[in-house]
Design a protein around this motif. Structure first.
Motif, PDB file in Angstrom:
ATOM      1  N   ILE A   9      26.189  67.232   0.086  1.00 46.94           N
ATOM      2  CA  ILE A   9      26.289  66.423  -1.137  1.00 46.94           C
ATOM      3  C   ILE A   9      25.271  65.289  -1.053  1.00 46.94           C
ATOM      4  O   ILE A   9      25.289  64.528  -0.106  1.00 46.94           O
ATOM      5  N   PRO A  10      24.399  65.202  -2.050  1.00 48.66           N
ATOM      6  CA  PRO A  10      23.361  64.160  -2.048  1.00 48.66           C
ATOM      7  C   PRO A  10      23.985  62.766  -2.112  1.00 48.66           C
ATOM      8  O   PRO A  10      25.032  62.582  -2.728  1.00 48.66           O
ATOM      9  N   TRP A  48      32.716  61.989   3.111  1.00 52.16           N
ATOM     10  CA  TRP A  48      34.005  62.336   2.506  1.00 52.16           C
ATOM     11  C   TRP A  48      34.281  61.534   1.244  1.00 52.16           C
ATOM     12  O   TRP A  48      34.997  61.964   0.353  1.00 52.16           O
ATOM     13  N   HIS A  49      33.677  60.344   1.171  1.00 52.34           N
ATOM     14  CA  HIS A  49      33.930  59.472   0.018  1.00 52.34           C
ATOM     15  C   HIS A  49      33.306  60.018  -1.260  1.00 52.34           C
ATOM     16  O   HIS A  49      33.609  59.562  -2.347  1.00 52.34           O
ATOM     17  N   ARG A  50      32.404  60.997  -1.109  1.00 49.02           N
ATOM     18  CA  ARG A  50      31.761  61.549  -2.310  1.00 49.02           C
ATOM     19  C   ARG A  50      32.629  62.626  -2.933  1.00 49.02           C
ATOM     20  O   ARG A  50      32.231  63.292  -3.877  1.00 49.02           O
ATOM     21  N   VAL A  51      33.796  62.802  -2.374  1.00 44.90           N
ATOM     22  CA  VAL A  51      34.705  63.809  -2.916  1.00 44.90           C
ATOM     23  C   VAL A  51      35.810  63.137  -3.720  1.00 44.90           C
ATOM     24  O   VAL A  51      36.547  62.307  -3.202  1.00 44.90           O
ATOM     25  N   ILE A  52      35.870  63.486  -4.987  1.00 44.67           N
ATOM     26  CA  ILE A  52      36.895  62.922  -5.861  1.00 44.67           C
ATOM     27  C   ILE A  52      37.620  64.063  -6.551  1.00 44.67           C
ATOM     28  O   ILE A  52      37.273  65.218  -6.357  1.00 44.67           O
ATOM     29  N   ASN A  53      38.619  63.758  -7.356  1.00 45.82           N
ATOM     30  CA  ASN A  53      39.359  64.825  -8.022  1.00 45.82           C
ATOM     31  C   ASN A  53      38.711  65.199  -9.353  1.00 45.82           C
ATOM     32  O   ASN A  53      37.759  64.568  -9.787  1.00 45.82           O
ATOM     33  N   LEU A  74      31.147  54.322  -2.319  1.00 45.81           N
ATOM     34  CA  LEU A  74      30.454  54.974  -3.427  1.00 45.81           C
ATOM     35  C   LEU A  74      29.554  53.977  -4.148  1.00 45.81           C
ATOM     36  O   LEU A  74      28.416  54.278  -4.478  1.00 45.81           O
ATOM     37  N   GLU A  75      30.096  52.791  -4.367  1.00 48.47           N
ATOM     38  CA  GLU A  75      29.298  51.789  -5.076  1.00 48.47           C
ATOM     39  C   GLU A  75      28.065  51.408  -4.260  1.00 48.47           C
ATOM     40  O   GLU A  75      27.014  51.119  -4.800  1.00 48.47           O
ATOM     41  N   GLN A  76      28.220  51.445  -2.950  1.00 45.69           N
ATOM     42  CA  GLN A  76      27.082  51.121  -2.086  1.00 45.69           C
ATOM     43  C   GLN A  76      25.974  52.150  -2.257  1.00 45.69           C
ATOM     44  O   GLN A  76      24.799  51.866  -2.051  1.00 45.69           O
ATOM     45  N   GLU A  77      26.380  53.360  -2.613  1.00 42.43           N
ATOM     46  CA  GLU A  77      25.380  54.419  -2.791  1.00 42.43           C
ATOM     47  C   GLU A  77      24.849  54.441  -4.217  1.00 42.43           C
ATOM     48  O   GLU A  77      24.087  55.317  -4.595  1.00 42.43           O
ATOM     49  N   GLY A  78      25.325  53.521  -5.009  1.00 45.91           N
ATOM     50  CA  GLY A  78      24.817  53.431  -6.364  1.00 45.91           C
ATOM     51  C   GLY A  78      25.702  54.055  -7.424  1.00 45.91           C
ATOM     52  O   GLY A  78      25.364  54.070  -8.595  1.00 45.91           O
TER      53      GLY A  78
END
Length: 104
Positions: A9-10, A48-53, A74-78
């Motif tokens: 996941i990018p 793992w934080h890039r995984v949401i429902n 997530l916010e840190q990644e933009g």
DNA sequence: GTTGTGACTACCA
DNA sequence: ATGGTAGCCACAA
């Protein structure tokens, strides 16, 4: 497999549990993905934080420790949040299911 | 082996 | 758009 897809996941993008399961070749294993992420070590390098429902939200109770940690990452990644929901329109990695009907 | 639960989804009201 | 219900699969009691 799940870890592999997870690692692909990018940065700055998100995807859904069901989507990961499908990409792994296990459609319907959304809950299994969640179960797997839950087992990840705290210091894991996997995103793992890039995984949401499928609703475009974090699958933790709003305000919970885990919720805030994931959101912050997530916010840190933009990734931008609209209230509790993520702007899937721009940040979803590979189309997330169907619901959420993005607009703008 | 049945029942309940969970970082899930889809459909129907 | 929101809330409730049924399907889904693996695991623990």
């Amino acid at each position: 497999m799940i870890w592999q897809v997870l690692a692909s996941i990018p940065q700055g993008k998100v995807t859904a549990y069901g989507q990961i399961a499908k990409l792994c070749g296990y459609p319907g294993y959304a809950r299994y993905v969640g179960h797997t992420l839950k087992q990840l070590p705290h210091g894991t390098s996997l995103p793992w934080h890039r995984v949401i429902n499928a609703k475009g939200q974090i699958s933790f109770p709003v305000g919970s420790d885990a919720y805030q940690m994931q959101r912050r990452r997530l916010e840190q990644e933009g990734v931008v949040f609209e209230g509790e929901k993520i702007r899937l329109k721009h940040y979803q990695w590979n189309g997330i299911s169907s619901d959420s009907a993005p607009d703008n």
